[in-house]
Design an enzyme around this catalytic site. Structure first.
Site, PDB file in Angstrom:
ATOM      1  N   ARG A  19       0.807  -1.220   0.000  1.00 52.06           N
ATOM      2  CA  ARG A  19       0.000   0.000   0.000  1.00 52.06           C
ATOM      3  C   ARG A  19       0.842   1.273   0.000  1.00 52.06           C
ATOM      4  O   ARG A  19       0.386   2.331   0.408  1.00 52.06           O
ATOM      5  CB  ARG A  19      -0.995   0.009   1.167  1.00 52.06           C
ATOM      6  CG  ARG A  19      -2.003  -1.124   1.116  1.00 52.06           C
ATOM      7  CD  ARG A  19      -3.111  -0.932   2.129  1.00 52.06           C
ATOM      8  NE  ARG A  19      -4.120  -1.975   1.983  1.00 52.06           N
ATOM      9  CZ  ARG A  19      -4.096  -3.132   2.661  1.00 52.06           C
ATOM     10  NH1 ARG A  19      -3.131  -3.366   3.519  1.00 52.06           N
ATOM     11  NH2 ARG A  19      -5.046  -4.022   2.459  1.00 52.06           N
ATOM     12  N   ARG A  62      -1.764  21.733 -14.535  1.00 51.42           N
ATOM     13  CA  ARG A  62      -0.790  20.680 -14.828  1.00 51.42           C
ATOM     14  C   ARG A  62      -1.030  20.055 -16.193  1.00 51.42           C
ATOM     15  O   ARG A  62      -0.109  19.517 -16.814  1.00 51.42           O
ATOM     16  CB  ARG A  62      -0.817  19.606 -13.738  1.00 51.42           C
ATOM     17  CG  ARG A  62       0.244  18.534 -13.954  1.00 51.42           C
ATOM     18  CD  ARG A  62       0.487  17.669 -12.754  1.00 51.42           C
ATOM     19  NE  ARG A  62       1.533  16.698 -13.040  1.00 51.42           N
ATOM     20  CZ  ARG A  62       2.108  15.925 -12.133  1.00 51.42           C
ATOM     21  NH1 ARG A  62       1.739  15.996 -10.869  1.00 51.42           N
ATOM     22  NH2 ARG A  62       3.042  15.073 -12.483  1.00 51.42           N
ATOM     23  N   ASN A  74       1.012  18.401 -20.859  1.00 50.59           N
ATOM     24  CA  ASN A  74       0.706  17.380 -21.866  1.00 50.59           C
ATOM     25  C   ASN A  74       0.755  17.913 -23.289  1.00 50.59           C
ATOM     26  O   ASN A  74       0.324  17.222 -24.226  1.00 50.59           O
ATOM     27  CB  ASN A  74      -0.685  16.787 -21.592  1.00 50.59           C
ATOM     28  CG  ASN A  74      -0.734  16.011 -20.300  1.00 50.59           C
ATOM     29  OD1 ASN A  74       0.175  15.248 -19.989  1.00 50.59           O
ATOM     30  ND2 ASN A  74      -1.792  16.222 -19.516  1.00 50.59           N
ATOM     31  N   HIS A 113       9.369   8.123 -27.233  1.00 53.16           N
ATOM     32  CA  HIS A 113       8.346   8.981 -26.636  1.00 53.16           C
ATOM     33  C   HIS A 113       8.595  10.452 -26.961  1.00 53.16           C
ATOM     34  O   HIS A 113       7.679  11.173 -27.380  1.00 53.16           O
ATOM     35  CB  HIS A 113       8.306   8.783 -25.119  1.00 53.16           C
ATOM     36  CG  HIS A 113       7.379   9.724 -24.424  1.00 53.16           C
ATOM     37  ND1 HIS A 113       6.015   9.742 -24.648  1.00 53.16           N
ATOM     38  CD2 HIS A 113       7.614  10.705 -23.519  1.00 53.16           C
ATOM     39  CE1 HIS A 113       5.449  10.689 -23.910  1.00 53.16           C
ATOM     40  NE2 HIS A 113       6.398  11.288 -23.221  1.00 53.16           N
ATOM     41  N   LYS A 133       8.701  22.729 -14.184  1.00 56.13           N
ATOM     42  CA  LYS A 133       7.777  21.646 -13.854  1.00 56.13           C
ATOM     43  C   LYS A 133       7.431  21.654 -12.375  1.00 56.13           C
ATOM     44  O   LYS A 133       6.271  21.433 -12.000  1.00 56.13           O
ATOM     45  CB  LYS A 133       8.358  20.286 -14.244  1.00 56.13           C
ATOM     46  CG  LYS A 133       7.376  19.162 -13.940  1.00 56.13           C
ATOM     47  CD  LYS A 133       7.619  17.897 -14.692  1.00 56.13           C
ATOM     48  CE  LYS A 133       6.445  16.947 -14.513  1.00 56.13           C
ATOM     49  NZ  LYS A 133       6.654  15.656 -15.204  1.00 56.13           N
ATOM     50  N   LYS A 190       3.964  11.262 -11.343  1.00 61.88           N
ATOM     51  CA  LYS A 190       3.139  10.440 -12.226  1.00 61.88           C
ATOM     52  C   LYS A 190       3.865   9.126 -12.498  1.00 61.88           C
ATOM     53  O   LYS A 190       4.998   9.123 -12.979  1.00 61.88           O
ATOM     54  CB  LYS A 190       2.863  11.163 -13.541  1.00 61.88           C
ATOM     55  CG  LYS A 190       1.768  12.202 -13.460  1.00 61.88           C
ATOM     56  CD  LYS A 190       1.403  12.702 -14.859  1.00 61.88           C
ATOM     57  CE  LYS A 190       0.238  13.664 -14.824  1.00 61.88           C
ATOM     58  NZ  LYS A 190      -0.134  14.143 -16.174  1.00 61.88           N
ATOM     59  N   GLU A 220      -3.556  17.301 -11.192  1.00 60.39           N
ATOM     60  CA  GLU A 220      -4.134  17.699 -12.471  1.00 60.39           C
ATOM     61  C   GLU A 220      -5.641  17.922 -12.346  1.00 60.39           C
ATOM     62  O   GLU A 220      -6.434  17.450 -13.162  1.00 60.39           O
ATOM     63  CB  GLU A 220      -3.841  16.640 -13.537  1.00 60.39           C
ATOM     64  CG  GLU A 220      -3.789  17.188 -14.951  1.00 60.39           C
ATOM     65  CD  GLU A 220      -3.208  16.201 -15.947  1.00 60.39           C
ATOM     66  OE1 GLU A 220      -3.987  15.611 -16.712  1.00 60.39           O
ATOM     67  OE2 GLU A 220      -1.979  16.010 -15.946  1.00 60.39           O
ATOM     68  N   GLU A 236      11.134  17.443 -24.597  1.00 58.43           N
ATOM     69  CA  GLU A 236      10.500  17.813 -23.328  1.00 58.43           C
ATOM     70  C   GLU A 236      11.122  19.080 -22.739  1.00 58.43           C
ATOM     71  O   GLU A 236      10.521  19.716 -21.883  1.00 58.43           O
ATOM     72  CB  GLU A 236      10.593  16.659 -22.332  1.00 58.43           C
ATOM     73  CG  GLU A 236       9.826  15.409 -22.729  1.00 58.43           C
ATOM     74  CD  GLU A 236       8.325  15.502 -22.484  1.00 58.43           C
ATOM     75  OE1 GLU A 236       7.848  16.586 -22.100  1.00 58.43           O
ATOM     76  OE2 GLU A 236       7.632  14.492 -22.663  1.00 58.43           O
TER      77      GLU A 236
END
Length: 366
Positions: free
Chosen positions: A120, A241, A245, A266, A226, A142, A236, A184
């Protein structure tokens, strides 16, 4: 040494940036070890970096055990997640322990998600070794794996306890990987910082070629950007945020077409996606055509895909839009798009007609 705080209340942490930091990482990790063996997860391409990290830990009195996984996007899978969790359980990882993610975005995303669900939730540390991971995926919490339906659709928000960034690890990367990571970097200029985009236009070639000063500046500036956005909108929920994207809705569709393989990295998908987002914005009369052309010209100049042809896309517009419908940002059947009113003026548009997107994509050169 630069220390950039990510301010998230009791989940706050620091991102430390310094050349040669990997060889000194033990001094920063020892306080998190609790006198226990630390698990390190990395991939087969990073064994020299692993040796440097373990030597530093040993010098700081910290024992370690390494888990070495196959490289590549294929490791962000249910099967590899199960394998990794079983290995961590075999090592006796506890909730109070911190697992070290040493690698690029694949390792960071996979390890972060495993740590989010192991018992957990246990702690983890990001030591990103690619430009893309250093300026983007290692910061913000993320974490995710891919599924048959699409990219990063199974995951959790789980913040690291610490991020250690050593720009000299980029010296071992192929030029293609550095360029993909640069997508990025320039994204931050296109979101809300036109002055930084102008800096990128003037300094991208030096950064990609390995200029230490250019790399350190770009990494520090990008992380600070960031960190600021994440601090304003961690989960988000406000839309702030979501600006991060930019290029990803188009880009993820192109990655899906490529089977989430090395055919299209990517960052390459994001680059093509940003060019398409600006091109669509210009076509809709939202952004000046000159700004869209400027973005496309810059991406082409640094060797990044600037559209469908350069990304190797063969799918028609309807098929690409179908890929987009699996986007995790879907809400009540609506797909928000990141569009732009100009360079540094990105915004979220929830009213985009998907048929118009398909027509735009069909009109693009292949």
């Amino acid at each position: 040494m630069t220390v950039i705080p990510v301010a998230l209340g009791d989940r706050s942490y620091d991102v430390i940036v310094d050349n040669g930091l990997l060889a000194r990482s033990g001094e920063h990790l020892a306080p998190l070890s609790r006198g226990r063996t630390m698990a390190i997860v990395t991939d087969e391409n990073l064994l020299p970096h692993l040796a440097t990290l373990q030597a530093s830990l040993t010098a700081s009195g910290v024992a370690s055990e390494a888990i070495v996984l196959p490289p590549g996007e294929g490791s962000k899978s249910w099967a590899m997640l199960e394998t990794l969790i079983d290995r961590l359980l075999d090592l006796g990882v506890e909730r109070g322990d911190h697992v070290i993610a040493l690698g690029g975005g694949v390792i960071g995303d996979l390890v972060g998600f495993a740590c989010a669900i192991l018992k957990r939730g246990c702690g983890f540390v990001q030591i990103p070794t690619t430009l893309l991971a250093q300026v983007d995926s290692s910061v913000g919490g993320k974490t995710a794996i891919n599924s048959r339906a699409g990219k990063n659709l199974v995951g959790a928000f789980h913040q690291p306890a610490l991020v250690l960034v050593d720009p000299t690890t980029l010296d071992t990367l192929l030029a293609r990987q550095v360029r993909a990571g640069y997508a990025e970097v320039v994204k931050y200029g296109l979101i809300d910082d036109p002055d930084f985009f102008a800096w990128c236009e003037a300094n991208a070639a030096a950064l990609i070629a390995g200029d230490a000063e250019a790399r350190s500046y770009a990494i520090g500036h990008s992380i600070a950007a960031k960190a600021r956005i994440v601090g304003e909108d961690e989960f988000e929920t406000t839309g702030r945020r979501a600006l991060l994207n930019l290029g990803h809705t188009f880009g993820h569709a192109l990655e899906a077409e490529a089977g989430f393989s090395d055919r299209l990295l990517h960052g390459e998908g994001v680059a093509a996606g940003m060019a398409l987002a600006y091109g669509f914005s210009a076509g809709q009369g939202i952004a000046p055509v000159v700004d869209a052309d400027r973005v496309t010209a810059h991406l082409r100049a640094v060797g990044l895909p600037d559209g469908l042809a350069a990304a190797g896309s063969k799918d028609d517009g309807e098929t690409l839009v179908a890929h987009m419908m699996h986007d995790k940002k879907m809400s009540a059947g609506t797909l928000p798009f990141l569009l732009a009113k100009g360079i540094g003026r990105t915004y979220v548009d929830k009213t985009v007609d998907l048929k118009a997107v398909a027509r735009f994509l069909d009109a693009q050169p292949r």
